[in-house]
Structure formats: C-alpha cells, structure tokens
Design a protein around this motif. Sequence first.
Motif, PDB file in Angstrom:
ATOM      1  N   PHE A 193     -13.667 -12.379  12.290  1.00 18.91           N
ATOM      2  CA  PHE A 193     -13.161 -11.819  13.540  1.00 18.91           C
ATOM      3  C   PHE A 193     -13.789 -10.457  13.784  1.00 18.91           C
ATOM      4  CE2 PHE A 193      -9.751  -9.276  15.737  1.00 18.91           C
ATOM      5  CZ  PHE A 193      -9.887  -9.889  16.974  1.00 18.91           C
ATOM      6  N   LEU A 194     -14.354 -10.295  14.984  1.00 23.83           N
ATOM      7  CA  LEU A 194     -14.933  -9.006  15.373  1.00 23.83           C
ATOM      8  C   LEU A 194     -14.038  -8.390  16.444  1.00 23.83           C
ATOM      9  CD1 LEU A 194     -17.380  -7.052  15.091  1.00 23.83           C
ATOM     10  CD2 LEU A 194     -18.396  -8.257  17.050  1.00 23.83           C
ATOM     11  N   PRO A 195     -13.322  -7.304  16.119  1.00 24.21           N
ATOM     12  CA  PRO A 195     -12.461  -6.652  17.115  1.00 24.21           C
ATOM     13  C   PRO A 195     -13.301  -6.059  18.248  1.00 24.21           C
ATOM     14  CG  PRO A 195     -12.052  -5.808  14.893  1.00 24.21           C
ATOM     15  CD  PRO A 195     -13.296  -6.611  14.832  1.00 24.21           C
ATOM     16  N   TYR A 196     -12.628  -5.661  19.297  1.00 24.08           N
ATOM     17  CA  TYR A 196     -13.296  -5.105  20.476  1.00 24.08           C
ATOM     18  C   TYR A 196     -14.163  -3.901  20.097  1.00 24.08           C
ATOM     19  CZ  TYR A 196     -14.017  -3.194  25.149  1.00 24.08           C
ATOM     20  OH  TYR A 196     -14.574  -2.715  26.305  1.00 24.08           O
ATOM     21  N   GLN A 197     -15.422  -3.937  20.531  1.00 21.38           N
ATOM     22  CA  GLN A 197     -16.399  -2.893  20.177  1.00 21.38           C
ATOM     23  C   GLN A 197     -16.772  -1.998  21.354  1.00 21.38           C
ATOM     24  OE1 GLN A 197     -17.934  -2.815  16.803  1.00 21.38           O
ATOM     25  NE2 GLN A 197     -16.088  -4.059  16.544  1.00 21.38           N
ATOM     26  N   GLY A 198     -16.352  -2.379  22.567  1.00 26.02           N
ATOM     27  CA  GLY A 198     -16.778  -1.639  23.752  1.00 26.02           C
ATOM     28  C   GLY A 198     -17.688  -2.491  24.619  1.00 26.02           C
ATOM     29  N   ASP A 199     -18.392  -1.862  25.568  1.00 27.74           N
ATOM     30  CA  ASP A 199     -19.262  -2.613  26.472  1.00 27.74           C
ATOM     31  C   ASP A 199     -20.476  -3.154  25.722  1.00 27.74           C
ATOM     32  OD1 ASP A 199     -20.947  -0.445  26.100  1.00 27.74           O
ATOM     33  OD2 ASP A 199     -20.674   0.368  28.118  1.00 27.74           O
ATOM     34  N   VAL A 200     -21.361  -3.826  26.459  1.00 30.18           N
ATOM     35  CA  VAL A 200     -22.509  -4.485  25.810  1.00 30.18           C
ATOM     36  C   VAL A 200     -23.355  -3.490  25.028  1.00 30.18           C
ATOM     37  CG1 VAL A 200     -24.670  -5.701  26.236  1.00 30.18           C
ATOM     38  CG2 VAL A 200     -22.595  -6.426  27.410  1.00 30.18           C
ATOM     39  N   ALA A 201     -23.650  -2.332  25.630  1.00 28.45           N
ATOM     40  CA  ALA A 201     -24.489  -1.344  24.945  1.00 28.45           C
ATOM     41  C   ALA A 201     -23.870  -0.913  23.616  1.00 28.45           C
ATOM     42  CB  ALA A 201     -24.706  -0.125  25.848  1.00 28.45           C
ATOM     43  N   ALA A 202     -22.544  -0.781  23.607  1.00 26.34           N
ATOM     44  CA  ALA A 202     -21.855  -0.329  22.389  1.00 26.34           C
ATOM     45  C   ALA A 202     -21.685  -1.444  21.369  1.00 26.34           C
ATOM     46  CB  ALA A 202     -20.482   0.248  22.760  1.00 26.34           C
ATOM     47  N   SER A 203     -21.680  -2.684  21.826  1.00 25.84           N
ATOM     48  CA  SER A 203     -21.300  -3.786  20.935  1.00 25.84           C
ATOM     49  C   SER A 203     -22.458  -4.657  20.469  1.00 25.84           C
ATOM     50  CB  SER A 203     -20.272  -4.692  21.633  1.00 25.84           C
ATOM     51  OG  SER A 203     -20.842  -5.303  22.782  1.00 25.84           O
ATOM     52  N   VAL A 204     -23.638  -4.515  21.082  1.00 20.19           N
ATOM     53  CA  VAL A 204     -24.708  -5.488  20.831  1.00 20.19           C
ATOM     54  C   VAL A 204     -25.125  -5.553  19.370  1.00 20.19           C
ATOM     55  CG1 VAL A 204     -26.565  -3.902  21.510  1.00 20.19           C
ATOM     56  CG2 VAL A 204     -26.934  -6.372  21.617  1.00 20.19           C
ATOM     57  N   ASP A 205     -25.216  -4.415  18.686  1.00 20.03           N
ATOM     58  CA  ASP A 205     -25.627  -4.450  17.276  1.00 20.03           C
ATOM     59  C   ASP A 205     -24.598  -5.181  16.423  1.00 20.03           C
ATOM     60  OD1 ASP A 205     -28.055  -3.156  17.591  1.00 20.03           O
ATOM     61  OD2 ASP A 205     -27.188  -1.154  17.335  1.00 20.03           O
ATOM     62  N   ALA A 206     -23.323  -4.896  16.667  1.00 17.27           N
ATOM     63  CA  ALA A 206     -22.260  -5.553  15.894  1.00 17.27           C
ATOM     64  C   ALA A 206     -22.235  -7.055  16.168  1.00 17.27           C
ATOM     65  CB  ALA A 206     -20.903  -4.936  16.233  1.00 17.27           C
ATOM     66  N   ILE A 207     -22.438  -7.443  17.420  1.00 18.67           N
ATOM     67  CA  ILE A 207     -22.428  -8.874  17.762  1.00 18.67           C
ATOM     68  C   ILE A 207     -23.657  -9.563  17.175  1.00 18.67           C
ATOM     69  CG2 ILE A 207     -22.597 -10.514  19.681  1.00 18.67           C
ATOM     70  CD1 ILE A 207     -20.799  -8.590  21.294  1.00 18.67           C
ATOM     71  N   ASN A 208     -24.801  -8.907  17.254  1.00 16.72           N
ATOM     72  CA  ASN A 208     -26.025  -9.457  16.674  1.00 16.72           C
ATOM     73  C   ASN A 208     -25.852  -9.702  15.171  1.00 16.72           C
ATOM     74  OD1 ASN A 208     -28.806 -10.256  17.030  1.00 16.72           O
ATOM     75  ND2 ASN A 208     -29.391  -8.389  15.951  1.00 16.72           N
ATOM     76  N   ASN A 209     -25.255  -8.745  14.482  1.00 23.64           N
ATOM     77  CA  ASN A 209     -24.986  -8.905  13.047  1.00 23.64           C
ATOM     78  C   ASN A 209     -23.969 -10.014  12.795  1.00 23.64           C
ATOM     79  OD1 ASN A 209     -26.727  -6.840  12.338  1.00 23.64           O
ATOM     80  ND2 ASN A 209     -25.137  -5.255  12.419  1.00 23.64           N
ATOM     81  N   PHE A 210     -22.990 -10.123  13.672  1.00 23.44           N
ATOM     82  CA  PHE A 210     -21.970 -11.174  13.557  1.00 23.44           C
ATOM     83  C   PHE A 210     -22.635 -12.552  13.608  1.00 23.44           C
ATOM     84  CE2 PHE A 210     -18.357 -13.744  15.138  1.00 23.44           C
ATOM     85  CZ  PHE A 210     -17.328 -13.291  14.308  1.00 23.44           C
ATOM     86  N   ASP A 261     -15.948 -21.050  14.255  1.00 23.97           N
ATOM     87  CA  ASP A 261     -16.334 -20.466  12.966  1.00 23.97           C
ATOM     88  C   ASP A 261     -16.146 -18.951  12.979  1.00 23.97           C
ATOM     89  OD1 ASP A 261     -17.551 -22.899  11.574  1.00 23.97           O
ATOM     90  OD2 ASP A 261     -18.626 -22.881  13.482  1.00 23.97           O
ATOM     91  N   GLY A 262     -16.113 -18.381  14.181  1.00 21.13           N
ATOM     92  CA  GLY A 262     -15.913 -16.948  14.319  1.00 21.13           C
ATOM     93  C   GLY A 262     -15.305 -16.630  15.672  1.00 21.13           C
ATOM     94  N   ILE A 263     -14.655 -15.484  15.766  1.00 21.54           N
ATOM     95  CA  ILE A 263     -13.953 -15.074  16.988  1.00 21.54           C
ATOM     96  C   ILE A 263     -14.353 -13.641  17.309  1.00 21.54           C
ATOM     97  CG2 ILE A 263     -11.674 -14.719  18.057  1.00 21.54           C
ATOM     98  CD1 ILE A 263     -10.607 -16.642  15.751  1.00 21.54           C
TER      99      ILE A 263
END
Length: 269
Positions: free
Chosen positions: A248-265, A224-226
């Motif tokens: 699709f969520l493009p590369y956001q960086g390491d976990v600290a940089a990406s967690v908010d975007a992934i959580n929203n995803f 459903d998402g990538i």
Amino acid sequence: MSTKKILYITQEITPYLPESPISVNCRYLPQAIQEKGKEIRTFMPKFGNINERRNQLHEVIRLSGMNLIIDDTDHPLIIKVASIQAARMQIYFIDNEDFFKRKATTATDEGVEFADNDERSIFYIRGVLETIKKLRWIPDVIDCHGWMTALTGLYIKKAYADDPCFKNSKIVYSLYNDDFKQPFSANFANKLKFDGIKDADVADLTKGEVSYEALCKFAMQYADGIIQSEETINPTVLEYANASGKKFLPYQGDVAASVDAINNFYDNI
C-alpha cells in the motif's frame, strides 16, 4: 532489468473530459512514468460527451469488430485512438453505441446515475483486455483508476489467468474520492460470469445490492498493490486498504511529488 510495461486503465483523462482528480492524474502520471523509461498504454471509455472531431479520434478498424456478450446480449466493440502530442502519448478509447453514445459520463446532468453503469463497467474492462490481446502487448503492471476499472483484477486473475498476455501481470488499484450513490443491482455477480469465473470468485458480490464500498473492497481483494491517489477518500475503503495486507502506497501528493514513489512501487510489486 528490462523496461517495464505499464497499462493504465482509467475512467477519465483530461483534455477529453473536464479536469478532476482522476482525469488530471491520468493525463500526467502515464507521461511522467514514460519519461522514466517505461513503456505505457492508456485506455479510457469513449463517453458520448467527448468531442471526437476536436480531439481527432479515429477508429482503429483492425482492432474493432469483436462482439462481447454481457447478460446474454451481444455488444459490438469499437476501438478508437487519439494522441496527446505534447506528451507523445496515444490514448485508446473503448466505444459501443449501447453504452457510450449518451452525452454524459456516469450520470445525467442532474446527477442521476445510469442504471446500466454496472454493464458499462463490465464491457469497458473486457474491451480493454481483448484489445491488449489483439495488440499482443504484454503489460507487467496494470494500474486501474476509478471504480469503473474495479473488475480488472477479477478478469485478469480468473478469466485470463492462463493467457500469455496477462499471466504475469500485477494489478494495482488506485483509490480516489469517486463514490457512486446508486448501488449495482443484486444480479451484478451473475453478469460477471465468464469463462474461468466461478460462483466462489464473485461470492462477495452476491449479498444483495453492490455498494461503492463493496466494489472497492472486491477490487482490492484481486489487486497486488493499492495506491491512495487522492488525499481524502472513503474512510471505509481506506481502512480496508490499510488492513488488507497488500502493498500500500499512501497519498504522496500530485504527480510531480508522487512519480518517483509510484515508479518504485511498480518496480517492487
């Protein structure tokens, strides 16, 4: 909104296996998402090079004991568990003597990939889903990390489509630079057959040997998402992800940089 439940199915987690983009991400991302208020469960294979004593793994008898049939052969399912105390995280391990006793992950020390990696992948994913059913834990989102998890969407959308544990689950496929070189055999699609899976569901895997690119495309078809979890990944796979029409969520960086975007995803999928 009630707290979402996120199931992580991964190929590797550190400290149980050496550090790699997958193992590091899957050590810290579930913890970060848990700290955002979500409930998590995390699974990985119990590869033979994981030191059970040092990492304090123990078998969960009430969950073990089932047999899974793959290619007409019975394989006993053993479930083990360990804790990462600093993260307040339990890790579940899928074990089986035929598939996971050898002292390596997916290839020998010389880099020769195991000929039964296809069946190991099938056993692993079906083992995770059967264990989740026994736990009676209903995931809202299932995030899959590494090619060994590529079959999750097929099984959820077809074999377990009516199961109360999974019928509303959304599948996320997280992409890494984790290409394998040895294609799966042309008989791979037949091994996937299971209640609810028809020839048409695996037709894209019946055109000869199954390459890494073909397996990733197949995984994304049922997702459903990538999420792009590593900066550099197979260009054919990335192109397919961008053209798929899926979220699709493009590369956001390491976990600290990406967690908010992934959580929203997760929230918006």
